[in-house]
Enzyme design. Sequence first.
Site, short mmCIF file in Angstrom:
data_model
loop_
_atom_site.label_atom_id
_atom_site.label_comp_id
_atom_site.label_asym_id
_atom_site.label_seq_id
_atom_site.Cartn_x
_atom_site.Cartn_y
_atom_site.Cartn_z
N THR A 160 15.32 62.55 28.46
CA THR A 160 15.99 61.37 29.02
C THR A 160 17.38 61.26 28.40
O THR A 160 17.52 61.11 27.18
CB THR A 160 15.17 60.10 28.73
OG1 THR A 160 13.93 60.19 29.44
CG2 THR A 160 15.91 58.86 29.18
N TYR A 200 12.46 61.25 24.33
CA TYR A 200 13.56 60.48 23.77
C TYR A 200 13.94 61.17 22.45
O TYR A 200 13.05 61.50 21.66
CB TYR A 200 13.15 59.03 23.48
CG TYR A 200 13.08 58.13 24.68
CD1 TYR A 200 11.86 57.67 25.13
CD2 TYR A 200 14.24 57.73 25.33
CE1 TYR A 200 11.79 56.82 26.23
CE2 TYR A 200 14.17 56.88 26.42
CZ TYR A 200 12.94 56.43 26.88
OH TYR A 200 12.87 55.60 27.96
N SER A 259 5.22 59.79 28.93
CA SER A 259 6.27 59.18 28.12
C SER A 259 6.06 59.44 26.63
O SER A 259 4.94 59.52 26.14
CB SER A 259 6.29 57.67 28.37
OG SER A 259 7.15 57.01 27.45
N PRO A 314 7.74 59.24 34.14
CA PRO A 314 7.35 58.78 32.80
C PRO A 314 7.51 57.27 32.69
O PRO A 314 8.57 56.71 33.02
CB PRO A 314 8.32 59.51 31.89
CG PRO A 314 9.52 59.79 32.74
CD PRO A 314 8.99 60.02 34.12
N MET A 315 6.47 56.61 32.23
CA MET A 315 6.50 55.17 32.00
C MET A 315 5.72 54.89 30.74
O MET A 315 4.65 55.46 30.52
CB MET A 315 5.89 54.41 33.19
CG MET A 315 6.71 54.53 34.47
SD MET A 315 5.81 53.90 35.90
CE MET A 315 4.56 55.16 36.09
N ALA A 316 6.23 54.00 29.93
CA ALA A 316 5.60 53.71 28.64
C ALA A 316 4.35 52.86 28.82
O ALA A 316 4.26 52.05 29.74
CB ALA A 316 6.59 52.99 27.74
N ARG A 339 16.88 50.08 35.12
CA ARG A 339 16.63 49.40 33.86
C ARG A 339 17.69 49.69 32.80
O ARG A 339 17.57 49.24 31.66
CB ARG A 339 15.24 49.81 33.32
CG ARG A 339 14.10 49.32 34.19
CD ARG A 339 12.82 50.11 33.95
NE ARG A 339 12.21 49.85 32.66
CZ ARG A 339 11.46 48.78 32.36
NH1 ARG A 339 11.25 47.85 33.27
NH2 ARG A 339 10.92 48.65 31.17
N LYS A 387 16.94 64.17 32.61
CA LYS A 387 16.64 63.02 33.47
C LYS A 387 17.66 61.93 33.22
O LYS A 387 17.83 61.49 32.07
CB LYS A 387 15.23 62.50 33.19
CG LYS A 387 14.82 61.26 33.97
CD LYS A 387 13.40 60.84 33.61
CE LYS A 387 12.99 59.60 34.38
NZ LYS A 387 13.71 58.39 33.91
N HIS A 397 16.91 55.31 35.80
CA HIS A 397 15.92 54.70 34.91
C HIS A 397 15.25 53.50 35.59
O HIS A 397 14.90 52.50 34.95
CB HIS A 397 16.58 54.25 33.60
CG HIS A 397 15.70 54.44 32.40
ND1 HIS A 397 15.87 55.46 31.50
CD2 HIS A 397 14.64 53.73 31.92
CE1 HIS A 397 14.97 55.37 30.53
NE2 HIS A 397 14.22 54.31 30.77
N GLY A 441 13.11 56.49 41.71
CA GLY A 441 13.75 55.19 41.91
C GLY A 441 13.65 54.70 43.34
O GLY A 441 14.29 55.25 44.24
N GLN A 445 8.12 63.65 28.58
CA GLN A 445 9.42 62.99 28.58
C GLN A 445 9.84 62.77 27.14
O GLN A 445 9.08 62.26 26.32
CB GLN A 445 9.34 61.65 29.33
CG GLN A 445 10.62 60.85 29.33
CD GLN A 445 10.57 59.73 28.29
OE1 GLN A 445 9.55 59.47 27.68
NE2 GLN A 445 11.71 59.09 28.09
N ARG A 462 6.77 52.79 39.25
CA ARG A 462 6.02 51.54 39.16
C ARG A 462 4.76 51.48 40.02
O ARG A 462 3.75 50.92 39.59
CB ARG A 462 6.94 50.37 39.51
CG ARG A 462 8.06 50.12 38.48
CD ARG A 462 8.96 48.98 38.93
NE ARG A 462 9.99 48.63 37.97
CZ ARG A 462 11.22 49.15 37.94
NH1 ARG A 462 11.56 50.09 38.84
NH2 ARG A 462 12.10 48.74 37.04
#
Length: 825
Positions: A179, A153, A130, A101-103, A273, A246, A270, A302, A151, A325
Amino acid sequence: MGSKEPVVPEQLRSLHRNPVRADATGLLTLADHAAAAEARVDPAVWDFIAGGAGQERTLAANTDAFEAVRLAPRVLAGAGRPDTGTEILGRTWAAPIGIAPMAYHTMVDPAGEVGTALAAGPLGLPLVVSTFSGRTFEDIARAASAPLWLQVYCFRDRAVTRQLVERAERAGFEALVLTVDAPRLGRRLRDLRNDFRLPTGITPANLDGDGFSCPSGHALTEFDVTLDWSVLDWLRSISALPVLVKGVLTASDAHRAIAAGVDGIVVSNHGGRQLDGAPATLDVLPEIAAEVAGACPVIVDGGIRRGADVLAALALGADAVLLGRPVLHGLAVGGEGGVARVLGIVTDELTEAMALTGTRSVAEARPELVHRRPVEPRPARLPAPATAGRRRPSGSGLWKAELHASLSDPVLDTMNFLNEVTFRYPEAISFAPGRPYDGFFETEQIFGYLRRYLDHLEQGGASPEQVRSMLFQYGPTGGQIRELIADWLRQDEGIEVAPEAIVVTVGAQEAMLLAVRALISGPEDVLLVSSPCYVGITGVARLLDVELTAVEERADGFSCADVEAAILSERARGRRPRALYLIPDHSNPSGTTMSLQTRRELLDLAARLDILILEDSPYRLVSQGTQLPALKALDRERRVVHLGSLSKTLFPGARVGFAIADQPVLDSSGGTGLLADELTKIKSMVTVNTSAVSQAVVAGMLLAADGRASALNAETAAYYGNAMRVTLEQLAENFPEADQAALGVRWNEPNGGFFLAVNVPFRADNAALVRSAEEFGVIWTPMSYFKPQGGGEQSLRLSVSYLAREQIADGIGRLARFIKAQASA
């Protein structure tokens, strides 16, 4: 989201048989994509994506941990083709690789998560979406054909979280990934120094309200800092979906997660991060996997940058990995196609690593595969050039390996080699050059044609100063005789086009370069070519680092079905076919001509599948008889970019060609221009303009023939038609049907143009060509020169344009003796 049927590993095996290619673009690794992405992305956005917390020690530790891994090869294992399939939560993944998941994928590409889902689906790889995705859950689900997980929050306002979960579940998402390592966002110094704010127009598509422009500030005010293990019970109360956690980095937390009944654990820091100084995920993976002991899937993210890293993670206890990434890097570089290429590279590297370690399946990955040793942290870099460590040439000398890769491509040496053979054997009869016969030309005619055009200018009201400027200055980049060319095309070819849609070029070769440069905008774009194809288009592609996909001609000619299959295949691999190059009339090198029915089918296909056709037809007016309509004459939807040349039609020394590019181009402000305008911009940086004197002579010739170049070519067409007939007669005389059958020699019978193809029972390569020239006194061109992706080894091209009747008869006799001798060697 698509069917819930399992995505079978065969889909990935198909990918491995036809791996995503990046060789022509130079993007061979995930590191290559990262470097290319950094050059394309706004620096502040790049820092937001690439950066970590604090001094970024954990960020570096993630990749350093994989740098310390060495895999143990296992030989003679009899493993066969590795099976990369794995089952997670009841679904079969084609490979043990998901997308983390990435924003805000939309920061690097407008398609955002939709493009990512479109790329992942055909490869059978899941996507974790995300909470802060830039596209709606519904849009992503419509694009997806592989599993989607959400994902989560957990916000202070649980109603917001509940609405997100319920909305994702309705859209067809299959799991929740909570998360648990972010009660607040880590202190990310790059973002603080940049005072990072989301770019204009970038918002979380699934959240209402405002206040999102500063991600860290929003997290401080909205994230629930009081979360404890009871949140799992709450999630189960609002959704029946499986729940994974996660952010687990210790065996004790893994133990508590199992006790709480989680459906999976994601070992994650994360991406470095959150807490700077936290351990690398690979370092803690073995103890967490041992604690879980198979009670639920263990997934790790990661630092994964290679397929070998995936295998190392599997060997140390992971059931699958999440790639972060690098997916955004692929999206930034090439949109949907870039993501597909990144995923394809990793899966292909994983298969290679499994094969070389004798690992037949994901389940067979064991700790004994992995040896680990400390390494000094070092920045990622591209591979050293092949000249590293060698003495440099003296003085100003250069290594060829450090020049552009096209200069080492055999394609660029083909014509030089033919010229060398011709020079070495001047007594040989050469069927190699495709140049026109120059017996039609009289030197003094050039001055008469030049005078004819100057008179035309004066009669049109041009002053002596204007006439002088026309001859001695650069002139307009788009060309100064476009009106005359448009008039000729209307009369001779039935092509109705406005003069401003024409760009006058330095031969058709420049027209090719301009069109390919304009249309191929990124590494995901593909140029299709009908193969065998003119070597000039292959050279353009090599010089511009453009990916070529060959569509092979069948024995009975060109097939639209094969073009459609090639387009769909490229799209399935995440690439974007942009245009198809071909010569529909008396093609170089094979001499084939496309039927009228096929022409119409091809135009329909181009409209249906949204591609352009680059039509190159230099031999029409120098061939006898009524010619079929050019594709451009049949084009009603502006699908054809016509690349024209006056080298064969008038005379080659003029070096005047043209491109008809009447396709509308819409800019970001809503304005509309023509593709011709864009080609003119490129030309202004290449040749500036086409010689004004050459244009004047060509214009004079057209004016002398009342605008009909066909009137200048009646004698020319008869000459070339006779040369082709003589060649075919001589081949039949030297190879009676019995000899053709016994030797396996056959040829086609073109009805015009300069070329024909001969199939022979031996390898028609450079060595055979040298023997033919040296021992038998005849030169030809290997057909393999015209096959950009290989093939044609037992075929040769003959050009009949430059030889007199007696030379053809003598030359075919020599060729027959060579073929018979070579066949019996």
